[in-house]
Design a protein around this motif. Structure first.
Motif, PDB file in Angstrom:
ATOM      1  N   GLY A 192       4.544 -60.765  -4.793  1.00 43.75           N
ATOM      2  CA  GLY A 192       5.333 -59.557  -5.012  1.00 43.75           C
ATOM      3  C   GLY A 192       4.713 -58.628  -6.019  1.00 43.75           C
ATOM      4  N   PRO A 193       5.336 -57.476  -6.183  1.00 49.73           N
ATOM      5  CA  PRO A 193       4.765 -56.443  -7.054  1.00 49.73           C
ATOM      6  C   PRO A 193       4.706 -56.828  -8.531  1.00 49.73           C
ATOM      7  N   ALA A 203      -1.316 -52.422 -16.563  1.00 45.69           N
ATOM      8  CA  ALA A 203      -2.697 -51.917 -16.510  1.00 45.69           C
ATOM      9  C   ALA A 203      -3.308 -52.121 -15.127  1.00 45.69           C
ATOM     10  N   ALA A 204      -3.095 -53.292 -14.537  1.00 47.11           N
ATOM     11  CA  ALA A 204      -3.628 -53.550 -13.200  1.00 47.11           C
ATOM     12  C   ALA A 204      -2.952 -52.651 -12.172  1.00 47.11           C
ATOM     13  N   ARG A 205      -1.646 -52.452 -12.290  1.00 46.13           N
ATOM     14  CA  ARG A 205      -0.929 -51.574 -11.360  1.00 46.13           C
ATOM     15  C   ARG A 205      -1.506 -50.157 -11.435  1.00 46.13           C
ATOM     16  N   ARG A 256      -4.998 -60.261 -10.483  1.00 46.12           N
ATOM     17  CA  ARG A 256      -3.582 -60.073 -10.803  1.00 46.12           C
ATOM     18  C   ARG A 256      -3.346 -60.568 -12.230  1.00 46.12           C
ATOM     19  N   ASP A 257      -2.512 -59.836 -12.955  1.00 47.13           N
ATOM     20  CA  ASP A 257      -2.317 -60.159 -14.370  1.00 47.13           C
ATOM     21  C   ASP A 257      -0.852 -60.251 -14.769  1.00 47.13           C
ATOM     22  N   HIS A 308      -4.642 -45.850  -9.029  1.00 47.87           N
ATOM     23  CA  HIS A 308      -5.462 -44.677  -9.349  1.00 47.87           C
ATOM     24  C   HIS A 308      -6.957 -44.856  -9.122  1.00 47.87           C
ATOM     25  N   ALA A 309      -7.391 -46.007  -8.690  1.00 51.03           N
ATOM     26  CA  ALA A 309      -8.824 -46.247  -8.495  1.00 51.03           C
ATOM     27  C   ALA A 309      -9.397 -45.245  -7.494  1.00 51.03           C
TER      28      ALA A 309
END
Length: 163
Positions: free
Chosen positions: A122-123, A129-131, A114-115, A136-137
């Protein structure tokens, strides 16, 4: 099994520790660092726009690119030492979130930390970038906290219509 561990300054130890704890020793581990084009690109542009194009040897963007490469190599070396087992090291540059997703193609697992805001659940604990990488991974994702996770009391209350 092929595992990609996306390493970012400040949170990389948590990713390496997660690989050590959750990934079998037989897995192929790739330590990934992605350098964004932002800072060197801005320096190139500022130099060209403000100081002219007559002296490329004085362009600060080239120096920043070199410094960034050394930092990435040092981070990958430290991560490989902390991992303590054979691994591949991969350096990429470009749009960070897209390079991470591209690197995960064909992988069995993507590990990232998490960054964002890490003082509450929470979101918002994921930066852009992490989201993007999580959304999309092309493989399963192991998302880790760089430090102990905040308590459940940090979850915001439900909206009034859902209480």
């Amino acid at each position: 099994m092929r595992v990609i561990a996306w390493l970012v300054e400040g949170t990389w130890p948590a990713c390496v520790d997660a690989v050590r704890a959750h990934v079998p020793d037989s897995a192929e581990v790739v330590l990934l660092h992605v350098s964004g084009p932002d800072v060197p690109g801005l320096a190139h542009g500022a130099f060209a726009g403000l100081l002219g194009r007559g002296h490329p040897e004085r362009d600060p963007g080239a120096m920043l690119e070199t410094l960034g490469q050394g930092t990435a190599a040092g981070l990958l070396d430290a991560a490989a030492e902390r991992l303590g087992r054979p691994c591949a090291r991969e350096e990429r540059s470009g749009r960070v979130e897209r390079e991470v997703v591209a690197a995960a193609e064909g992988a069995d697992l993507l590990v990232l930390a998490r960054d964002g805001e890490r003082s509450r659940l929470g979101p918002k604990s994921l930066g852009p970038a992490a989201r993007f990488a999580v959304d999309h991974a092309p493989c399963p994702v192991l998302l880790v906290w760089p430090e102990p996770a905040p308590g459940l009391e940090t979850i915001p209350p439900a909206p009034p219509r859902h209480r």
